[in-house]
Design a protein around this motif. Structure first.
Motif, short mmCIF file in Angstrom:
data_model
loop_
_atom_site.label_atom_id
_atom_site.label_comp_id
_atom_site.label_asym_id
_atom_site.label_seq_id
_atom_site.Cartn_x
_atom_site.Cartn_y
_atom_site.Cartn_z
N CYS A 17 0.86 -1.19 0.00
CA CYS A 17 0.00 0.00 0.00
C CYS A 17 0.90 1.24 0.00
O CYS A 17 1.86 1.30 0.76
CB CYS A 17 -0.92 0.02 1.22
SG CYS A 17 -2.11 -1.35 1.24
N PRO A 29 -4.15 5.13 2.53
CA PRO A 29 -4.57 4.13 1.55
C PRO A 29 -5.93 3.51 1.85
O PRO A 29 -6.44 2.76 1.01
CB PRO A 29 -3.46 3.06 1.66
CG PRO A 29 -2.96 3.19 3.07
CD PRO A 29 -3.09 4.64 3.42
N TYR A 30 -6.53 3.80 3.01
CA TYR A 30 -7.80 3.18 3.39
C TYR A 30 -8.98 4.14 3.27
O TYR A 30 -10.08 3.80 3.67
CB TYR A 30 -7.71 2.65 4.82
CG TYR A 30 -6.62 1.65 5.00
CD1 TYR A 30 -6.68 0.39 4.38
CD2 TYR A 30 -5.49 1.94 5.76
CE1 TYR A 30 -5.66 -0.53 4.54
CE2 TYR A 30 -4.46 1.03 5.92
CZ TYR A 30 -4.56 -0.20 5.31
OH TYR A 30 -3.57 -1.12 5.45
#
Length: 999
Positions: A17, A29-30
């Protein structure tokens, strides 16, 4: 959640990620892509910790676990290294901000939905500003003040948060806004059409808040202003430029500000200077006692009781009486001290010689290293190898402060920075008019100016090593900015009758060559005629005053000053010049008119007082800056110490984990080794058992071969006996048994064929009856054949009765065979007609499906796309995470991704299970990775929707793996028959026909 957090942390450690975009910017990244998706390290850490520790019901456990893993990764594996040269990097303007956006300045935050309650007198009460400020400080936003807004009812439930006015304050304001936005308590969430809102909502005040008609807008318009980031940066740059120019104009300042010199020169202060030690009577001191006085004076110099260094390059002798020019350079002061100390004159007392010996010792031991470090290192001439003039040299420096370009035909006079800018501009020019030689020469000139002719800052120079104020009357009124007057400039009549004279630039260049360094020379014109008078403008600092006085003194030395011009002589030749004073400023001539328009009258004492005040303000300002920097430095040192301690703890934990891991690995390897040894020993035992068993089998094989040979002989004897002892009864019994077996086989064959026909043609009853007749005829034929075989066995070939029976049987057999052929032909005809009817029914079904596609109806009968993914479960799952607009976008992306997965022929998420008997059936493999991840992340509804579509594709189009249309009964959830579709279409047509008849 703990396992999922560990899995996300391992994924981040392996670099799967992307977190770091550049040296200073990071992304989460989430989180879905947003307009402002870039963070600094501290902002991303705060965002991840805030989401991971959030108590909001909107945050799913998976989202919290992934953000906690991100915070753990940032703390342990991605701590940025703070550079020592960038301790003030926190004051930079925040990245990711829209520079053209208008924002309220000073930076202001808005907090709404503050809980309030009614008091006994009906007034509204709420949280105080200090309590809100304490909460925000604990969260790390560092506000200055928090001011609740009140109306005539009391507390309005709204407050404004004031931050610092610098870039660090903007950084705290944006962090404050992003933290509330991450918890869905930002401005958009406050404006959303929801019925009840709980908790505080906050954001940074911008143009729409400033212009609003609410209590917030009224407060902001009274106390704030709207500005953009570029405008603020321009204002700060102008302030810095003014500060730099102010520092440059301060004389006698380098590493510290010598207040002593300013006080000493200021005539409005009466300060007692150090007493001249030479005035002490030294007649009673002998030569033998001089060493003691030398050491005593040297210690006083080292302790700083006597001032020796006045500024960066000027020094004074503390043991000599004050003179008009008390300042020395370093080497001059060393020479002076040595000369006085070694003097043989009777006027020098022993104590004066001892003091100067101590001064010479102090200069050589304590001040020499500082002076040597300030000497410039000689460098090579960067203009060597360039195109030179006839004399082999280029003249660049015209005077102490003026320069010329040797490669331009017009010999203009430049200052140092202007000449550097000119040389760089021509050298880096892209114009076709500039030849390569010209560009190369100017680039060499720029290099020479930067390396070989870097001038000392004017504020660090002592103005030609002498005090420009010496010999001046400090209370005399003089025109400021310093201005000179030049009269008796030669003039002549032009052709048009006008009076013309020398230009100002020519006079300026002449004065520059004489070393007076004026800024400009302006001739005075009277009714379009040259008046023969010009004013000379000097710089506004003390060096400008020094140049002006030198200018006046030079003309006075040549008897061309103001007194000489006012003398009653008949004819005057040449230029006369002086410094403009109060009488010139008040005169009614053209000079007075010009001076009153452009200048003012001030005394040197007043100017020195103003400069002293400026210096005091500068000292306080620089002191505050130094304290702030020291505070930041201490904070950074504390952070570094905390970080180093945490790293030390982490390294110890890492070592402990590594040791535990090595122990576990050793245990595992040892147990595996023991297991392999046990398996190997068991294998050897089984191998020896198999070898002994193989030998036993070989012995049995030899015995069986012997027995087989014996049995073969006995079998031949038995066969001969059987052939001899065959009787008619045994033949009949064998024939009956054979017929019974044939009948059983025929019945079994008939049942198998009937079952297959029923499965293939279960809709055609007539064909089944024909097939039953066919099977019955075949059975009769077989029975006849069996009967014929029996008859052949019973009778001899010459028996007439047997022959007659056989002929009758053959005749009946041929008739049955002909009937069978007729039935076969009829069967083929029925099969062809069935296929034709089936094709027609399939075409009719396709037409019915195509027709129902164009009819939008909510009835039970319709067309269903088998293998097409439904978007509704994805949308419902995304709505639980994001707002409506972003949820639709994410749902479409995720649905498109799974449609591509379903079309992939290499992905077959099925497994075969065994049913009762020998049959197998394909079912969905629940252990498939994609389906497991989908179920964990999206929930059961999305998982059921995807698996139902996979089953439909496997049932209706497994080879093509694309969606197909099918006639469907939505009421019963099954495939609809053609009859149901036709009945639905007829009912729809009748209803439409009835409506038309009614109209």
């Amino acid at each position: 959640m703990g396992k999922y957090e560990d899995r996300c942390y391992e994924t981040l450690k392996k670099g799967r990620c992307i977190v770091k975009v550049s040296d200073k910017t990071y992304i989460c990244p989430y989180c879905p892509p947003k307009k402002k998706q870039y963070y600094r390290y501290e902002d991303l850490l705060q965002h991840a910790s805030g989401v991971g520790d959030s108590s909001s019901a909107k945050r799913r456990p998976i989202v919290k676990a992934s953000h906690r893993a991100l915070a753990k990764y940032l703390k342990k594996n991605h701590v940025p290294v703070v550079s020592s040269s960038k301790l003030s990097a926190q004051e930079d303007t925040p990245s990711g901000h829209d520079d053209d956006e208008k924002i309220v300045w000073p930076w202001t935050g808005i907090v709404v939905n503050i809980p309030i309650q009614k008091s006994e007198n009906g007034q509204s009460l709420g949280k105080s500003g200090s309590k809100l400020k304490g909460e925000l400080i604990r969260k790390g936003f560092n506000p200055i003040t928090v001011h609740p807004l009140r109306n005539y009812h009391g507390h309005s439930g709204t407050a404004v948060v004031e931050f610092q006015k610098d870039w660090q304050g903007l950084h705290h304001a944006l962090s404050f806004e992003n933290a509330y936005k991450a918890d869905h308590h930002g401005k958009k969430d406050w404006s959303a059409d929801t019925e009840v809102k709980y908790g505080l909502y906050a954001w940074v005040a911008r143009a729409d808040d400033y212009k609003s008609s609410s209590i917030i807008g009224e407060h902001l318009r009274q106390t704030r202003d709207l500005k953009t980031i570029p405008k603020l940066m321009e204002e700060e740059a102008r302030k810095q430029d003014r500060l730099v120019s102010f520092l440059t104009n301060i004389t006698g300042t380098k590493n510290k500000i010598d207040l002593y010199t300013a006080v000493q020169k200021c005539p409005c202060f009466n300060v007692s200077l150090p007493m001249d030690i030479s005035s002490i009577d030294g007649s009673n001191i002998t030569e033998s006692e001089m060493g003691m006085y030398v050491d005593r004076s040297y210690e006083k110099l080292k302790n700083g009781k006597y001032i020796v260094k006045v500024s960066g390059e000027t020094y004074s002798c503390p043991f000599c009486p004050q003179k008009k020019k008390p300042n020395y350079r370093y080497m001059d002061l060393v020479q002076h001290a040595s000369a006085v100390a070694n003097s043989s004159s009777a006027r020098r007392t022993p104590i004066v010689k001892a003091n100067h010996l101590a001064l010479s010792k102090y200069l050589e031991k304590d001040l020499a290293p500082l002076v040597s470090s300030l000497k410039p290192v000689t460098q090579e001439d960067p203009l060597s190898g360039c195109d030179h003039d006839e004399n082999g040299k280029h003249i660049v420096k015209a005077s102490d402060e003026t320069y010329t370009c040797p490669y331009c035909p017009e010999k203009k006079i430049y200052r140092y920075l202007d000449l550097v800018q000119h040389a760089s501009g021509v050298g880096n020019s892209s114009s076709a008019r500039r030849t390569p030689i010209m560009k190369a020469n100017h680039l060499a000139l720029a290099k020479y100016l930067e390396k070989g002719l870097v001038p000392l800052v004017s504020s660090l120079k002592p103005a030609a090593q002498e005090d420009p104020l010496s010999g001046c009357d400090h209370d005399e009124k003089i025109v400021w900015p310093w201005t000179g007057i030049v009269v008796n400039i030669p003039t002549r009549k032009s052709e048009d009758g006008r009076t013309v004279g020398e230009s100002g630039s020519k006079l300026r260049d002449e004065l520059i060559r004489r070393g007076f360094n004026p800024i400009r020379v302006r001739p005075l014109w009277n009714n379009c005629d040259h008046s023969g008078i010009a004013v000379v403008e000097f710089r506004k600092d003390w060096s400008g005053l020094h140049n002006a006085l030198s200018f006046e003194n030079a003309y006075e030395a040549d008897h061309r000053g103001k007194k000489d011009w006012g003398a009653n002589n008949d004819v005057k030749y040449g230029l006369y010049a002086w410094i403009a004073r109060a009488d010139d400023h008040k005169s009614s001539s053209i000079i007075g008119e010009h001076l009153r328009k452009t200048s003012d009258i001030k005394t040197i004492s007043k100017l020195m007082e103003e400069e002293a005040r400026k210096q005091d303000r500068l000292v306080s300002y620089l002191t505050n800056i130094l304290e702030t920097k020291n505070k930041h430095l201490k904070e950074m040192e504390a952070m570094c110490s905390v970080t180093s301690e945490s790293l030390k703890v982490l390294m110890e934990e890492k070592d402990n984990l590594l040791q535990a891991y090595n122990k576990e690995i050793n245990k595992t390897q040892q147990s595996a080794r023991l297991h392999y040894q046990k398996v190997f020993s068991d294998h050897e035992k089984v191998k020896s058992q198999l070898e002994s068993h193989r030998k036993d089998l070989e012995l049995r094989e030899v015995e069986l071969e012997k027995r087989e040979a014996l049995i073969e002989g006995e079998r031949k004897k038995l066969a001969e006996e059987l052939e001899e002892n065959v009787v008619q009864n045994s033949a009949l019994r064998l024939a009956a048994l054979e017929q019974k077996r044939a009948d059983e086989n025929l019945m079994q064959l008939a049942e198998d064929q009937k079952r297959q026909k029923e499965e293939l043609h279960n809709r055609i009853i007539q064909l089944e009856k024909q097939l039953d007749q066919k099977q019955a005829l075949e059975l009769e034929i077989e029975q006849l054949r069996g009967s014929m075989n029996v008859i052949r066995e019973l009778g001899d070939e010459d028996d007439d009765i047997v022959l007659t029976i056989i002929e009758a049987s053959f005749k009946e057999l041929r008739e049955k065979e002909r009937e069978l052929e007729d039935l076969e032909a009829l069967n083929q005809t029925l099969i062809v007609s069935e296929r034709k009817s089936n094709n027609e029914l399939q075409e009719a079904r396709k037409e019915l499906i195509n027709g129902l596609k164009e009819i939008s109806s909510c009835a039970n009968i319709g067309v269903k796309r088998m293998g097409e993914l439904d978007n509704k479960p994805f949308l419902e799952a995304m709505k639980r995470r994001y707002n409506e607009e972003l949820a639709e976008e994410r749902a479409v992306e995720l649905c498109s991704l799974w449609e591509e997965y379903l079309k992939d022929p290499n992905w077959h998420p099925f497994k075969r299970i065994k049913l009762e008997g020998e049959e197998y059936q394909e079912v969905i493999d629940n252990e498939d990775e994609k389906l497991k991840d989908l179920k964990d992340e999206m929930g059961n509804e999305v998982y059921k929707s995807v698996t139902s579509v996979i089953n439909e594709i496997n049932e209706y189009n497994p080879s093509g793996r694309y969606a197909t249309s099918e006639l469907w009964n939505y009421g019963e959830g099954r495939r609809a028959s053609l009859q149901e579709g036709v009945e639905f279409l007829l009912n729809l047509w009748n209803a439409t026909k009835g409506k038309r008849g009614m109209t």
